[in-house]
Design an enzyme around this catalytic site. Structure first.
Site, PDB file in Angstrom:
ATOM      1  N   LEU A 102     -64.684 -25.339  -8.230  1.00 50.75           N
ATOM      2  CA  LEU A 102     -63.475 -24.558  -7.991  1.00 50.75           C
ATOM      3  C   LEU A 102     -63.509 -23.406  -8.978  1.00 50.75           C
ATOM      4  O   LEU A 102     -63.901 -23.584 -10.137  1.00 50.75           O
ATOM      5  CB  LEU A 102     -62.212 -25.404  -8.223  1.00 50.75           C
ATOM      6  CG  LEU A 102     -61.930 -26.530  -7.223  1.00 50.75           C
ATOM      7  CD1 LEU A 102     -60.642 -27.259  -7.611  1.00 50.75           C
ATOM      8  CD2 LEU A 102     -61.809 -25.992  -5.802  1.00 50.75           C
ATOM      9  N   ASP A 103     -63.080 -22.229  -8.535  1.00 51.91           N
ATOM     10  CA  ASP A 103     -63.057 -21.083  -9.427  1.00 51.91           C
ATOM     11  C   ASP A 103     -62.178 -21.360 -10.638  1.00 51.91           C
ATOM     12  O   ASP A 103     -61.288 -22.220 -10.592  1.00 51.91           O
ATOM     13  CB  ASP A 103     -62.524 -19.844  -8.697  1.00 51.91           C
ATOM     14  CG  ASP A 103     -63.375 -19.449  -7.503  1.00 51.91           C
ATOM     15  OD1 ASP A 103     -64.539 -19.874  -7.456  1.00 51.91           O
ATOM     16  OD2 ASP A 103     -62.867 -18.721  -6.637  1.00 51.91           O
ATOM     17  N   ARG A 104     -62.392 -20.591 -11.686  1.00 53.53           N
ATOM     18  CA  ARG A 104     -61.619 -20.772 -12.916  1.00 53.53           C
ATOM     19  C   ARG A 104     -60.118 -20.712 -12.656  1.00 53.53           C
ATOM     20  O   ARG A 104     -59.336 -21.467 -13.245  1.00 53.53           O
ATOM     21  CB  ARG A 104     -62.026 -19.692 -13.917  1.00 53.53           C
ATOM     22  CG  ARG A 104     -61.280 -19.748 -15.245  1.00 53.53           C
ATOM     23  CD  ARG A 104     -61.664 -18.581 -16.114  1.00 53.53           C
ATOM     24  NE  ARG A 104     -60.862 -18.540 -17.325  1.00 53.53           N
ATOM     25  CZ  ARG A 104     -60.868 -17.521 -18.181  1.00 53.53           C
ATOM     26  NH1 ARG A 104     -61.641 -16.474 -17.962  1.00 53.53           N
ATOM     27  NH2 ARG A 104     -60.101 -17.548 -19.255  1.00 53.53           N
TER      28      ARG A 104
END
Length: 235
Positions: A102-104
């Site tokens: 998952l993106d930051r």
């Protein structure tokens, strides 16, 4: 399995710590004090006590984490906090890793495990494991968004996404997206291909998870027996 490996894989102590404890008589196997931890045992049948605590053998660990914003989906990073830092030390010793990314700035459902073969299978494109995301966008979705997703959005670099589903909110300023693949920044890039921009993104399901309630943001729990059985069968 060697006794020292059994203890270290339980996450209760490192091999070095276990060896030191054994010399002090702190390791008991089937009622017998053991000081040579190179001995082999059947992990499914042996009763191992470490410093008075019975160790419950568990080859694979499955953790459901509600990922908060700002954490990187990795086990280490030189500049940013990683999701495994949200786990207690005893679990970090089990060498857990996130299944997928998952993106930051993306939050929500994340599975962590030490079961590498299962993780590989769950992420394999041919498995078509479903992932659902809730999103918000800067402008109302274009009227053709549903058809574009169904037919496969073409990204700016020319990649043609697989057929996906987008279910807009009534105001079309967000909604739910259902994917069976997971390219880098895919949802943001798909929405960008529709001349729009994602302002919020949350993964709400990964495969069947969660069946039981999701922990609060930044918290975790073990998979329930039902969830573990389902995810192993799926993989």
């Amino acid at each position: 399995m060697r006794i020292d490996k059994f203890i270290s894989e339980s996450g209760i102590a490192s091999r070095k710590e276990a060896s030191a404890a054994a010399k002090r008589g702190g390791v008991i196997v089937n009622g017998r004090v053991v000081k040579d931890l190179s001995e082999h045992i059947d992990p499914e049948k042996a009763e191992v006590s470490y410093l008075g605590e019975i160790i419950e053998y568990q080859k694979y660990v499955y953790i459901l984490l509600n990922k908060p914003e700002g954490y990187v989906s990795a086990t280490e990073d030189t500049a940013l906090p990683v999701v495994t830092e949200l786990l207690p030390e005893r679990l970090r010793k089990r060498e857990l890793f996130p299944v997928g990314r998952l993106d930051r700035d993306t939050v929500g459902v994340m599975l962590l495990t030490n079961n590498g073969p299962l993780a590989h299978r769950l992420l394999a494109p041919k498995r078509h494991v479903e992932k659902r995301y809730y999103f918000k966008c800067a402008e109302p979705l274009a009227p053709f968004a549903e058809d574009a997703f169904k037919n496969g959005v073409t990204l700016a670099d020319g990649y043609e996404c697989k057929s996906a589903e987008i279910i807009p909110d009534p105001d079309r300023l967000g909604g739910v997206i259902v994917l069976t693949e997971g390219k880098y920044h895919q949802i943001k890039r798909m929405i960008a291909a529709l001349d729009n921009r994602v302002t919020y993104l949350e993964r709400i399901t990964f495969a069947c998870l969660p069946i039981a309630p999701l922990p609060k943001r930044g918290e975790w729990r073990y998979l329930t027996e039902e969830e573990a059985e389902y995810i192993e069968a799926l993989g």
